[in-house]
Design a protein around this motif. Structure first.
Motif, PDB file in Angstrom:
ATOM      1  N   ALA A 282     -21.807   2.730 -61.180  1.00 57.54           N
ATOM      2  CA  ALA A 282     -20.899   3.272 -60.164  1.00 57.54           C
ATOM      3  C   ALA A 282     -21.661   3.704 -58.919  1.00 57.54           C
ATOM      4  CB  ALA A 282     -20.110   4.445 -60.749  1.00 57.54           C
ATOM      5  N   PHE A 283     -22.825   4.314 -59.112  1.00 54.17           N
ATOM      6  CA  PHE A 283     -23.627   4.732 -57.963  1.00 54.17           C
ATOM      7  C   PHE A 283     -24.093   3.522 -57.149  1.00 54.17           C
ATOM      8  CE2 PHE A 283     -27.900   5.558 -56.222  1.00 54.17           C
ATOM      9  CZ  PHE A 283     -27.589   6.577 -55.330  1.00 54.17           C
ATOM     10  N   LEU A 284     -24.544   2.469 -57.844  1.00 57.02           N
ATOM     11  CA  LEU A 284     -24.964   1.255 -57.138  1.00 57.02           C
ATOM     12  C   LEU A 284     -23.795   0.611 -56.401  1.00 57.02           C
ATOM     13  CD1 LEU A 284     -27.362  -0.361 -59.770  1.00 57.02           C
ATOM     14  CD2 LEU A 284     -27.988   0.838 -57.674  1.00 57.02           C
ATOM     15  N   GLY A 285     -22.604   0.645 -57.039  1.00 55.29           N
ATOM     16  CA  GLY A 285     -21.434   0.095 -56.365  1.00 55.29           C
ATOM     17  C   GLY A 285     -21.070   0.865 -55.112  1.00 55.29           C
ATOM     18  N   LEU A 286     -21.195   2.188 -55.163  1.00 51.14           N
ATOM     19  CA  LEU A 286     -20.910   3.005 -53.987  1.00 51.14           C
ATOM     20  C   LEU A 286     -21.915   2.742 -52.868  1.00 51.14           C
ATOM     21  CD1 LEU A 286     -19.241   5.254 -52.685  1.00 51.14           C
ATOM     22  CD2 LEU A 286     -20.786   6.911 -53.759  1.00 51.14           C
ATOM     23  N   MET A 287     -23.195   2.648 -53.232  1.00 55.02           N
ATOM     24  CA  MET A 287     -24.212   2.353 -52.226  1.00 55.02           C
ATOM     25  C   MET A 287     -24.028   0.960 -51.632  1.00 55.02           C
ATOM     26  SD  MET A 287     -25.952   5.079 -51.959  1.00 55.02           S
ATOM     27  CE  MET A 287     -27.291   4.445 -50.957  1.00 55.02           C
ATOM     28  N   GLU A 288     -23.644   0.009 -52.482  1.00 55.58           N
ATOM     29  CA  GLU A 288     -23.416  -1.346 -51.980  1.00 55.58           C
ATOM     30  C   GLU A 288     -22.247  -1.383 -51.011  1.00 55.58           C
ATOM     31  OE1 GLU A 288     -21.500  -5.126 -51.598  1.00 55.58           O
ATOM     32  OE2 GLU A 288     -20.682  -3.405 -52.706  1.00 55.58           O
ATOM     33  N   ALA A 289     -21.182  -0.637 -51.324  1.00 52.09           N
ATOM     34  CA  ALA A 289     -20.020  -0.618 -50.435  1.00 52.09           C
ATOM     35  C   ALA A 289     -20.381  -0.042 -49.071  1.00 52.09           C
ATOM     36  CB  ALA A 289     -18.891   0.192 -51.087  1.00 52.09           C
ATOM     37  N   VAL A 290     -21.121   1.043 -49.070  1.00 49.29           N
ATOM     38  CA  VAL A 290     -21.522   1.655 -47.796  1.00 49.29           C
ATOM     39  C   VAL A 290     -22.437   0.722 -47.025  1.00 49.29           C
ATOM     40  CG1 VAL A 290     -22.752   3.592 -46.751  1.00 49.29           C
ATOM     41  CG2 VAL A 290     -21.229   3.994 -48.699  1.00 49.29           C
TER      42      VAL A 290
ATOM     43  N   ARG B  38     -12.959  -3.683 -54.202  1.00 51.97           N
ATOM     44  CA  ARG B  38     -13.894  -2.931 -55.052  1.00 51.97           C
ATOM     45  C   ARG B  38     -13.146  -2.008 -56.019  1.00 51.97           C
ATOM     46  NH1 ARG B  38     -16.342  -4.656 -50.716  1.00 51.97           N
ATOM     47  NH2 ARG B  38     -18.619  -4.991 -50.710  1.00 51.97           N
ATOM     48  N   LEU B  39     -12.021  -1.475 -55.594  1.00 50.49           N
ATOM     49  CA  LEU B  39     -11.217  -0.646 -56.499  1.00 50.49           C
ATOM     50  C   LEU B  39     -10.622  -1.485 -57.637  1.00 50.49           C
ATOM     51  CD1 LEU B  39      -9.346   1.730 -54.020  1.00 50.49           C
ATOM     52  CD2 LEU B  39     -11.229   2.299 -55.573  1.00 50.49           C
ATOM     53  N   VAL B  40     -10.201  -2.708 -57.323  1.00 54.30           N
ATOM     54  CA  VAL B  40      -9.686  -3.603 -58.374  1.00 54.30           C
ATOM     55  C   VAL B  40     -10.791  -3.926 -59.369  1.00 54.30           C
ATOM     56  CG1 VAL B  40      -8.748  -5.897 -58.822  1.00 54.30           C
ATOM     57  CG2 VAL B  40      -7.868  -4.561 -56.917  1.00 54.30           C
ATOM     58  N   TYR B  41     -11.986  -4.216 -58.865  1.00 57.57           N
ATOM     59  CA  TYR B  41     -13.126  -4.458 -59.760  1.00 57.57           C
ATOM     60  C   TYR B  41     -13.370  -3.245 -60.664  1.00 57.57           C
ATOM     61  CZ  TYR B  41     -14.481  -8.570 -56.981  1.00 57.57           C
ATOM     62  OH  TYR B  41     -14.523  -9.789 -56.366  1.00 57.57           O
ATOM     63  N   ALA B  42     -13.347  -2.061 -60.076  1.00 55.41           N
ATOM     64  CA  ALA B  42     -13.615  -0.848 -60.853  1.00 55.41           C
ATOM     65  C   ALA B  42     -12.539  -0.621 -61.918  1.00 55.41           C
ATOM     66  CB  ALA B  42     -13.702   0.356 -59.917  1.00 55.41           C
ATOM     67  N   CYS B  43     -11.281  -0.903 -61.600  1.00 56.54           N
ATOM     68  CA  CYS B  43     -10.206  -0.722 -62.582  1.00 56.54           C
ATOM     69  C   CYS B  43     -10.365  -1.681 -63.757  1.00 56.54           C
ATOM     70  CB  CYS B  43      -8.853  -0.931 -61.909  1.00 56.54           C
ATOM     71  SG  CYS B  43      -8.398   0.378 -60.736  1.00 56.54           S
ATOM     72  N   HIS B  44     -10.747  -2.915 -63.467  1.00 54.53           N
ATOM     73  CA  HIS B  44     -10.930  -3.867 -64.556  1.00 54.53           C
ATOM     74  C   HIS B  44     -12.104  -3.467 -65.447  1.00 54.53           C
ATOM     75  CE1 HIS B  44     -11.670  -8.218 -66.039  1.00 54.53           C
ATOM     76  NE2 HIS B  44     -10.793  -7.616 -66.796  1.00 54.53           N
ATOM     77  N   VAL B  45     -13.180  -2.990 -64.846  1.00 54.31           N
ATOM     78  CA  VAL B  45     -14.311  -2.509 -65.641  1.00 54.31           C
ATOM     79  C   VAL B  45     -13.880  -1.329 -66.502  1.00 54.31           C
ATOM     80  CG1 VAL B  45     -16.598  -1.446 -65.520  1.00 54.31           C
ATOM     81  CG2 VAL B  45     -16.050  -3.361 -64.022  1.00 54.31           C
ATOM     82  N   ALA B  46     -13.056  -0.441 -65.958  1.00 49.28           N
ATOM     83  CA  ALA B  46     -12.588   0.716 -66.733  1.00 49.28           C
ATOM     84  C   ALA B  46     -11.748   0.277 -67.925  1.00 49.28           C
ATOM     85  CB  ALA B  46     -11.788   1.647 -65.817  1.00 49.28           C
ATOM     86  N   VAL B  47     -10.897  -0.724 -67.735  1.00 47.04           N
ATOM     87  CA  VAL B  47     -10.082  -1.219 -68.845  1.00 47.04           C
ATOM     88  C   VAL B  47     -10.970  -1.834 -69.934  1.00 47.04           C
ATOM     89  CG1 VAL B  47      -8.338  -2.925 -69.501  1.00 47.04           C
ATOM     90  CG2 VAL B  47      -8.047  -1.581 -67.418  1.00 47.04           C
ATOM     91  N   CYS B  48     -11.978  -2.591 -69.521  1.00 51.68           N
ATOM     92  CA  CYS B  48     -12.887  -3.200 -70.505  1.00 51.68           C
ATOM     93  C   CYS B  48     -13.658  -2.131 -71.284  1.00 51.68           C
ATOM     94  CB  CYS B  48     -13.853  -4.153 -69.800  1.00 51.68           C
ATOM     95  SG  CYS B  48     -13.088  -5.641 -69.158  1.00 51.68           S
TER      96      CYS B  48
END
Length: 389
Positions: A48-56, A13-23
């Motif tokens: 980001a909030f949905l991603g955090l809720m999905e991870a939990v 999930r951190l890798v996904y977030a980094c790629h989104v940040a670069v885009c």
């Protein structure tokens, strides 16, 4: 759930977030007006909030850290990447059209138009070696698309497997590699055609089909059940039907088997691949070939390849249907044989529409063996015999 499962899920999930940040950085760097647009940052905050809720929910709420048939984190990842690619491609289109208008020209040669873009470099790259990444705007767009497909494959590989086995995961990854190659070829080759780069309708069509095909990565429908497991399910079902002795046994079996075939994962996988990739790609290429006369070697080759893939997919569906009906016939014959043997062993009357009563104390039932030969079973008080005719 083990520590490494949660750790792998967080890393992916951190890798996904980094790629989104670069885009997002690239979109803002190309068009600085987006930097003050509150809608973009609000959308990123919601994502980001949905991603955090999905991870939990996924990592702590499931037993194995993933779902078998659907990957919600992949859907959220695509929701962050796809709009960025759309923005980059439309900015490239606007730049090209502004240049043509300035030059009072209508020549949409991609090799000439690509020379008008400035070279930019990525910010703060680690300097392990003496290397600086410098790309033009079209190269940035194509590079982010390539990285997107690599991250989708690697992310699915290192993410928690969930309920699928290692064998199924390896099959899924191999399918992902082939699918990624087709999608990347379609987007890069389609957006570089002379007939497409200056046509906003065709650009929209190509990007829409590209976005639609990426949704395949959110599904795990290529995960197929083993043949042995399917056979065990069918055998248990038939044993249950024999024990119940229902009046409409054959009809119930047919309904059950029909649902088995329609819901079989291989059938769904082929259907999803055809609807989300093969048919849209083929229709788009045929449209460009017939309407805009795109007759280059690459376009003609990939059009023929899509047609061949569609034919093979249809052929595979026909084979599945034929094998299904053959298996159902064998299962019904085996069930009938088992019923007759059970009746003889327990001295039970075997009365059917096909019975032949040669004597009052004999019951003769005719049925067909698996090899197609006809057989008769004769039941008597303490006598039973079978003869092939």
């Amino acid at each position: 759930m083990g520590f490494f499962v949660i750790f792998n899920g967080i890393c992916v999930r951190l890798v996904y977030a980094c790629h989104v940040a670069v885009c997002v950085w690239r979109v803002v760097a190309v068009n600085e007006s987006y930097f003050g647009d509150i809608k973009i940052w609000l959308s990123l905050g919601i994502l980001a909030f949905l991603g955090l809720m999905e991870a939990v929910w996924t990592l702590l709420g499931t037993k194995k850290g993933s779902y078998k048939w659907f990957c919600p984190i992949t859907l959220l990842y695509l929701c962050g990447i796809v709009p960025c690619i759309w923005n980059l491609e439309w900015d490239i289109y606007n730049t090209r059209m502004a240049y043509l208008e300035q030059q009072d020209s209508t020549d949409c040669d991609p090799y000439i138009l690509d020379q008008i873009f400035n070279v930019t470099k990525a910010p703060n790259l680690p300097t392990v070696v003496n290397f600086t990444l410098k790309l033009t705007d079209p190269e940035w767009s194509r590079g982010l698309q390539q990285v997107l497909l690599f991250i989708l494959i690697l992310g699915r590989w290192f993410a928690p497997k969930g309920k699928i086995s290692r064998n199924q995961l390896s099959q899924l990854l191999l399918v992902y590699v082939g699918t990624s190659a087709d999608i990347l070829e379609f987007s890069t080759e389609g957006l570089q055609m002379e007939q497409v780069i200056c046509n906003p309708i065709l650009i929209t069509c190509v990007l829409s089909i590209w976005s639609w095909s990426l949704l395949q990565f959110t599904l795990n429908l290529t995960v197929t059940l083993s043949t042995e497991k399917e056979d065990n399910k069918c055998r248990n079902m038939y044993a249950h039907r024999r024990r119940q002795r229902k009046k409409r046994e054959k009809q119930n079996i047919r309904k059950y088997c029909g649902s088995c075939m329609c819901c079989e994962t291989e059938v769904w996988a082929i259907g999803v691949s055809m609807v989300m990739q093969d048919i849209p790609f083929f229709m788009m290429r045929i449209y460009l070939l017939m309407v805009y006369e795109v007759t280059n070697e690459a376009g003609f080759f990939f059009t023929c390849k899509n047609a061949l893939v569609l034919l093979l997919q249809i052929y595979r569906l026909v084979v599945i249907v034929i094998e299904y009906y053959k298996g159902r016939i064998r299962a019904n014959v085996t069930r009938q044989q088992g019923d007759v043997i059970y009746a003889i062993a327990n001295n039970i009357d075997i009365g059917t529409d096909d019975e032949l009563q040669t004597e009052s104390h004999l019951k003769i039932q005719r049925f067909f063996l698996v090899d197609g030969t006809e057989a008769r079973v004769v039941a008597h008080d303490n006598y039973a015999s079978g003869t092939n005719e």
